[in-house]
Design a protein around this motif. Structure first.
Motif, PDB file in Angstrom:
ATOM      1  N   GLU A 103      53.157   4.182  56.178  1.00  0.00           N
ATOM      2  CA  GLU A 103      51.763   4.561  56.002  1.00  0.00           C
ATOM      3  C   GLU A 103      51.683   5.834  55.155  1.00  0.00           C
ATOM      4  O   GLU A 103      52.375   6.811  55.420  1.00  0.00           O
ATOM      5  N   SER A 105      50.528   9.394  53.506  1.00  0.00           N
ATOM      6  CA  SER A 105      49.966  10.626  54.036  1.00  0.00           C
ATOM      7  C   SER A 105      49.447  11.469  52.876  1.00  0.00           C
ATOM      8  O   SER A 105      49.450  11.040  51.730  1.00  0.00           O
ATOM      9  N   TRP A 106      49.052  12.685  53.165  1.00  0.00           N
ATOM     10  CA  TRP A 106      48.498  13.559  52.131  1.00  0.00           C
ATOM     11  C   TRP A 106      49.544  13.963  51.096  1.00  0.00           C
ATOM     12  O   TRP A 106      49.199  14.413  50.005  1.00  0.00           O
TER      13      TRP A 106
END
Length: 165
Positions: A103, A105-106
């Motif tokens: 997944e 992320s930033w």
């Protein structure tokens, strides 16, 4: 004003300035991340600190090399622009693989910003800032008109001083 500025124009294109600013911003953030990571590593597991310091020195050194490349790009180096684009391509490829593997992320934003910076330097409005390398003329070899039957050496065409040939 120097010759290079006169040839390209006195003002750097805005897209090149924005691209270089993106590079420097990302590299500053990366440097802060490395320093914070070392401090965190020192507090969490002091035994890993020597290995972490080696990694930090290499990471900061790579950031310094890329910052130098960004500076050279700001000054109009086409070679630096190419190498920064190559590093950006690898960073974006890494992000694409990471997005499919886990997944996102930033942390995906930094490589994508580098990809945007690379694209900006290749826009048509930025091209005049990066001059093409002039091709050097090749040395013209004299034309072979035969071979000496006794020595086997080549006989070449002699250019006269009358301006012909």
């Amino acid at each position: 004003m120097d010759d290079v500025s006169e040839q390209r124009g006195a003002r750097r294109p805005t897209v090149v300035t924005v691209a270089v600013a993106i590079w420097w911003t990302v590299l500053a953030v990366r440097t802060v991340e490395v320093v914070v990571g070392i401090v965190r590593l020192d507090r969490e597991d002091p035994a890993l600190l020597p290995a972490g310091l080696v990694g930090a020195v290499l990471g900061i050194g790579f950031c310094a090399l890329l910052a130098w490349g960004a500076l050279r790009t700001a000054r109009g180096s086409g070679t630096a622009r190419f190498w920064l684009a190559l590093v950006s391509a690898f960073a974006v490829l890494n992000v694409v693989i990471a997005v499919f593997a886990a997944e996102p992320s930033w942390t995906v934003l930094e490589p994508l910003a580098l990809g945007v910076a690379a694209v900006l330097t290749y826009l048509p409005s930025a091209r005049p800032w990066f001059p093409r390398a002039e091709r050097r003329p090749r040395r013209v070899e004299p034309r072979t008109i035969g071979w000496d039957p006794q020595t086997g050496e080549r006989i070449t065409e002699q250019h006269g001083s009358d301006g012909r040939g």
